[in-house]
Design a protein around this motif. Structure first.
Motif, PDB file in Angstrom:
ATOM      1  N   ILE A  57      13.992  -7.541   4.196  1.00 17.83           N
ATOM      2  CA  ILE A  57      14.747  -8.351   5.162  1.00 17.83           C
ATOM      3  C   ILE A  57      13.899  -8.625   6.409  1.00 17.83           C
ATOM      4  O   ILE A  57      14.006  -9.683   7.017  1.00 17.83           O
ATOM      5  N   LEU A  58      13.038  -7.663   6.769  1.00 20.40           N
ATOM      6  CA  LEU A  58      12.178  -7.904   7.940  1.00 20.40           C
ATOM      7  C   LEU A  58      11.241  -9.081   7.664  1.00 20.40           C
ATOM      8  O   LEU A  58      10.999  -9.915   8.543  1.00 20.40           O
ATOM      9  N   GLU A  59      10.749  -9.174   6.435  1.00 23.51           N
ATOM     10  CA  GLU A  59       9.847 -10.282   6.077  1.00 23.51           C
ATOM     11  C   GLU A  59      10.555 -11.626   6.197  1.00 23.51           C
ATOM     12  O   GLU A  59       9.942 -12.620   6.561  1.00 23.51           O
ATOM     13  N   VAL A  60      11.848 -11.640   5.896  1.00 19.39           N
ATOM     14  CA  VAL A  60      12.610 -12.891   5.981  1.00 19.39           C
ATOM     15  C   VAL A  60      12.963 -13.216   7.431  1.00 19.39           C
ATOM     16  O   VAL A  60      12.793 -14.339   7.894  1.00 19.39           O
ATOM     17  N   LEU A  61      13.443 -12.197   8.158  1.00 21.09           N
ATOM     18  CA  LEU A  61      13.952 -12.448   9.515  1.00 21.09           C
ATOM     19  C   LEU A  61      12.842 -12.562  10.552  1.00 21.09           C
ATOM     20  O   LEU A  61      13.001 -13.258  11.550  1.00 21.09           O
ATOM     21  N   ALA A  62      11.753 -11.844  10.333  1.00 23.20           N
ATOM     22  CA  ALA A  62      10.727 -11.765  11.376  1.00 23.20           C
ATOM     23  C   ALA A  62       9.345 -11.563  10.761  1.00 23.20           C
ATOM     24  O   ALA A  62       8.745 -10.498  10.900  1.00 23.20           O
ATOM     25  N   PRO A  63       8.835 -12.612  10.069  1.00 22.57           N
ATOM     26  CA  PRO A  63       7.522 -12.468   9.420  1.00 22.57           C
ATOM     27  C   PRO A  63       6.401 -12.156  10.412  1.00 22.57           C
ATOM     28  O   PRO A  63       5.351 -11.663  10.025  1.00 22.57           O
ATOM     29  N   GLN A  64       6.660 -12.425  11.713  1.00 22.75           N
ATOM     30  CA  GLN A  64       5.641 -12.144  12.740  1.00 22.75           C
ATOM     31  C   GLN A  64       5.485 -10.649  12.996  1.00 22.75           C
ATOM     32  O   GLN A  64       4.482 -10.213  13.550  1.00 22.75           O
ATOM     33  N   ILE A  65       6.478  -9.849  12.594  1.00 19.04           N
ATOM     34  CA  ILE A  65       6.395  -8.398  12.801  1.00 19.04           C
ATOM     35  C   ILE A  65       5.868  -7.765  11.512  1.00 19.04           C
ATOM     36  O   ILE A  65       6.534  -7.806  10.485  1.00 19.04           O
ATOM     37  N   GLN A  66       4.674  -7.220  11.581  1.00 14.30           N
ATOM     38  CA  GLN A  66       4.038  -6.707  10.358  1.00 14.30           C
ATOM     39  C   GLN A  66       3.532  -5.283  10.529  1.00 14.30           C
ATOM     40  O   GLN A  66       2.328  -5.049  10.674  1.00 14.30           O
ATOM     41  N   PRO A  67       4.438  -4.325  10.512  1.00 16.69           N
ATOM     42  CA  PRO A  67       4.015  -2.929  10.678  1.00 16.69           C
ATOM     43  C   PRO A  67       3.071  -2.511   9.548  1.00 16.69           C
ATOM     44  O   PRO A  67       3.344  -2.798   8.378  1.00 16.69           O
ATOM     45  N   LYS A  68       1.981  -1.863   9.922  1.00 15.61           N
ATOM     46  CA  LYS A  68       0.950  -1.482   8.944  1.00 15.61           C
ATOM     47  C   LYS A  68       1.452  -0.335   8.052  1.00 15.61           C
ATOM     48  O   LYS A  68       1.871   0.698   8.556  1.00 15.61           O
ATOM     49  N   GLY A  69       1.413  -0.546   6.738  1.00 14.04           N
ATOM     50  CA  GLY A  69       1.824   0.513   5.812  1.00 14.04           C
ATOM     51  C   GLY A  69       3.308   0.525   5.512  1.00 14.04           C
ATOM     52  O   GLY A  69       3.801   1.413   4.810  1.00 14.04           O
ATOM     53  N   PHE A  70       4.036  -0.484   6.012  1.00 17.22           N
ATOM     54  CA  PHE A  70       5.487  -0.532   5.774  1.00 17.22           C
ATOM     55  C   PHE A  70       5.746  -0.829   4.295  1.00 17.22           C
ATOM     56  O   PHE A  70       5.065  -1.645   3.689  1.00 17.22           O
ATOM     57  N   LYS A  71       6.720  -0.174   3.715  1.00 21.23           N
ATOM     58  CA  LYS A  71       7.019  -0.379   2.300  1.00 21.23           C
ATOM     59  C   LYS A  71       8.462   0.018   2.021  1.00 21.23           C
ATOM     60  O   LYS A  71       9.107   0.666   2.847  1.00 21.23           O
ATOM     61  N   ASN A  72       8.933  -0.373   0.847  1.00 20.52           N
ATOM     62  CA  ASN A  72      10.224   0.121   0.384  1.00 20.52           C
ATOM     63  C   ASN A  72      10.042   1.549  -0.098  1.00 20.52           C
ATOM     64  O   ASN A  72       8.977   1.906  -0.611  1.00 20.52           O
ATOM     65  N   TYR A  73      11.081   2.351   0.051  1.00 22.50           N
ATOM     66  CA  TYR A  73      11.018   3.705  -0.495  1.00 22.50           C
ATOM     67  C   TYR A  73      11.369   3.647  -1.981  1.00 22.50           C
ATOM     68  O   TYR A  73      12.401   3.090  -2.363  1.00 22.50           O
ATOM     69  N   VAL A  74      10.495   4.216  -2.794  1.00 26.30           N
ATOM     70  CA  VAL A  74      10.697   4.241  -4.237  1.00 26.30           C
ATOM     71  C   VAL A  74      10.918   5.701  -4.646  1.00 26.30           C
ATOM     72  O   VAL A  74      10.303   6.610  -4.064  1.00 26.30           O
ATOM     73  N   GLN A  75      11.799   5.922  -5.603  1.00 22.53           N
ATOM     74  CA  GLN A  75      12.110   7.294  -6.044  1.00 22.53           C
ATOM     75  C   GLN A  75      10.852   8.132  -6.288  1.00 22.53           C
ATOM     76  O   GLN A  75       9.896   7.675  -6.898  1.00 22.53           O
ATOM     77  N   LEU A  76      10.893   9.371  -5.812  1.00 18.24           N
ATOM     78  CA  LEU A  76       9.790  10.302  -6.067  1.00 18.24           C
ATOM     79  C   LEU A  76      10.269  11.394  -7.026  1.00 18.24           C
ATOM     80  O   LEU A  76      11.413  11.833  -6.948  1.00 18.24           O
ATOM     81  N   ASN A  77       9.378  11.792  -7.921  1.00 18.27           N
ATOM     82  CA  ASN A  77       9.683  12.871  -8.861  1.00 18.27           C
ATOM     83  C   ASN A  77       8.711  14.017  -8.627  1.00 18.27           C
ATOM     84  O   ASN A  77       7.551  13.785  -8.303  1.00 18.27           O
ATOM     85  N   GLY A  78       9.199  15.235  -8.807  1.00 17.68           N
ATOM     86  CA  GLY A  78       8.338  16.382  -8.585  1.00 17.68           C
ATOM     87  C   GLY A  78       8.292  17.326  -9.765  1.00 17.68           C
ATOM     88  O   GLY A  78       8.674  16.952 -10.879  1.00 17.68           O
ATOM     89  N   VAL A  79       7.827  18.542  -9.533  1.00 17.87           N
ATOM     90  CA  VAL A  79       7.837  19.573 -10.567  1.00 17.87           C
ATOM     91  C   VAL A  79       9.309  19.945 -10.833  1.00 17.87           C
ATOM     92  O   VAL A  79      10.209  19.565 -10.070  1.00 17.87           O
ATOM     93  N   ASN A  80       9.545  20.696 -11.903  1.00 18.73           N
ATOM     94  CA  ASN A  80      10.903  21.189 -12.220  1.00 18.73           C
ATOM     95  C   ASN A  80      11.964  20.093 -12.279  1.00 18.73           C
ATOM     96  O   ASN A  80      13.120  20.339 -11.932  1.00 18.73           O
ATOM     97  N   ASP A  81      11.574  18.886 -12.659  1.00 16.40           N
ATOM     98  CA  ASP A  81      12.531  17.765 -12.697  1.00 16.40           C
ATOM     99  C   ASP A  81      13.175  17.468 -11.338  1.00 16.40           C
ATOM    100  O   ASP A  81      14.250  16.874 -11.278  1.00 16.40           O
ATOM    101  N   PHE A  82      12.548  17.872 -10.250  1.00 16.80           N
ATOM    102  CA  PHE A  82      13.065  17.504  -8.926  1.00 16.80           C
ATOM    103  C   PHE A  82      12.982  15.988  -8.763  1.00 16.80           C
ATOM    104  O   PHE A  82      11.985  15.372  -9.133  1.00 16.80           O
ATOM    105  N   VAL A  83      14.036  15.422  -8.190  1.00 12.66           N
ATOM    106  CA  VAL A  83      14.069  13.973  -7.965  1.00 12.66           C
ATOM    107  C   VAL A  83      14.484  13.708  -6.524  1.00 12.66           C
ATOM    108  O   VAL A  83      15.378  14.367  -5.997  1.00 12.66           O
ATOM    109  N   MET A  84      13.819  12.749  -5.897  1.00  7.93           N
ATOM    110  CA  MET A  84      14.265  12.240  -4.598  1.00  7.93           C
ATOM    111  C   MET A  84      14.528  10.746  -4.773  1.00  7.93           C
ATOM    112  O   MET A  84      13.614   9.923  -4.697  1.00  7.93           O
ATOM    113  N   PRO A  85      15.803  10.388  -5.030  1.00 10.20           N
ATOM    114  CA  PRO A  85      16.119   9.000  -5.380  1.00 10.20           C
ATOM    115  C   PRO A  85      16.023   8.050  -4.188  1.00 10.20           C
ATOM    116  O   PRO A  85      16.010   8.489  -3.041  1.00 10.20           O
TER     117      PRO A  85
END
Ligand code: HEM
Ligand code: MG
Length: 297
Positions: A57-85
């Motif tokens: 939404i930031l890209e649509v509303l304010a393409p002039q604002i470009q924080p370095k390294g900004f991204k969507n959060y994608v699910q992370l998986n760990g050992v022991n079937d740990f999940v961070m959705p």
């Protein structure tokens, strides 16, 4: 000098609401901006709102604002079937204050302004529990950076793209309090890495490598991965936990901490707290400086 959103550093508030919204398909930028203006309109001395935006939404509303390294959060998986959705959404509001009625009124004002163009992903209320403790009974926030250091940890510095802004991470955690409370306090302290009554950090051999503090007190290439935490506890008869909120000058710092909690390191050591609490949501957003925010509204 770009000014950060003041609510980020508020330490007086003790009533909180966070609501996360997904903008519906085919809504024009001008309609979103109008709704945002209605949502944020009106000032109260006793309320602060931190507003932040998902990457899409930031890209649509304010393409002039470009924080370095900004991204969507994608699910992370760990050992022991740990999940961070992930529940990555578009618009984030953290309303804070010292009066329940005012926090609720503002939360409702925002919700009504946005209701025709958004879908709510989550809305969670919380409050300061005892002397700033998590529901596990441990003080939360002890090792937050103090004085000037909190600005260094949380705000994109002058000279960088989107200076004065802050990367925001939200993650709802649901505790198994019964399981945690069955542990003797001496073991609970090893899970966290601090003493329970007075929040003293365990030292030397007493500090386990798999304590929460050991996993999150991390450095990368000699730089301490400091962040500014503003989490709040929530609870009812049905669900109890911590709504984790962190502000950072670089989302990479959060990524490192999450991967270390999950055991995604060479040694595979994971955070013992993962055995007593479960992440149920996760999202990155960006809270632009006040100057940049004006260009969006
Ligand atoms: C420290 C609780 C999740 C990052 C702490 C402390 C407690 C705590 C009790 C020790 C006191 C303090 O310094 O604040 C929790 C609970 C969580 C949770 C109950 C969820 C169930 C997270 C997550 C992150 C994180 C997801 C990172 C993304 C940190 C950091 C510290 C800390 C950076 C300070 C470490 C240090 O430098 O000493 N947390 N936390 N925490 N936590 Fe968490
Ligand atoms: Mg330390």
């Amino acid at each position: 000098m770009q000014n950060y959103q003041l609510g980020i550093f508020n330490e007086e508030a003790n009533i909180f609401n966070v609501t996360e919204y997904k903008v519906n398909e085919n809504i024009s930028s001008s309609r979103i901006k109008k709704a945002l203006n209605n949502a944020l309109h009106g000032k109260s001395e006793e309320i602060e709102v931190v507003v932040s935006f998902g990457k899409d939404i930031l890209e649509v509303l304010a393409p002039q604002i470009q924080p370095k390294g900004f991204k969507n959060y994608v699910q992370l998986n760990g050992v022991n079937d740990f999940v961070m959705p992930s529940n990555q959404a578009d618009l984030y509001f953290r309303v804070i204050g010292i009066d329940n009625s005012q926090v609720l009124d503002k939360t409702i004002q925002i919700q009504e302004a946005l209701k025709d163009i958004t879908t709510i992903v989550i809305s969670e209320n919380g409050f300061v529990y005892k002397d700033h403790r998590d529901l596990t009974g441990f003080v939360d926030g002890s090792a937050n950076p103090k004085e000037e250091k909190k600005y260094l940890a949380a705000i994109v510095p002058e000279g960088e793209p989107a200076a004065g802004g802050s990367f925001v991470f939200h993650q709802k955690w649901v505790h198994d309090l019964v399981k945690f409370n069955e542990l003797p306090v001496s073991i609970q302290e090893k899970v966290i890495g601090r003493t329970k009554p007075d929040s003293i950090e365990l030292e030397g051999d007493a500090m386990p490598a798999d304590s929460h503090v050991s996993r999150t007190d991390a450095s990368h290439e000699g730089v301490a991965m400091k962040i500014w935490r503003r989490s709040f506890p929530f609870g009812s008869a049905t669900e109890k936990g911590l709504f984790f909120i962190a502000y950072t000058c670089d989302p990479f710092r959060i990524d490192i901490q999450l991967e270390r909690m999950l055991g995604n390191t060479k040694d595979g050591v994971y955070d013992q707290m993962m055995n007593y609490s479960k992440a149920t949501t996760g999202a990155y957003s960006f809270a632009p400086s006040l100057e940049d925010l004006k260009t969006i509204l």
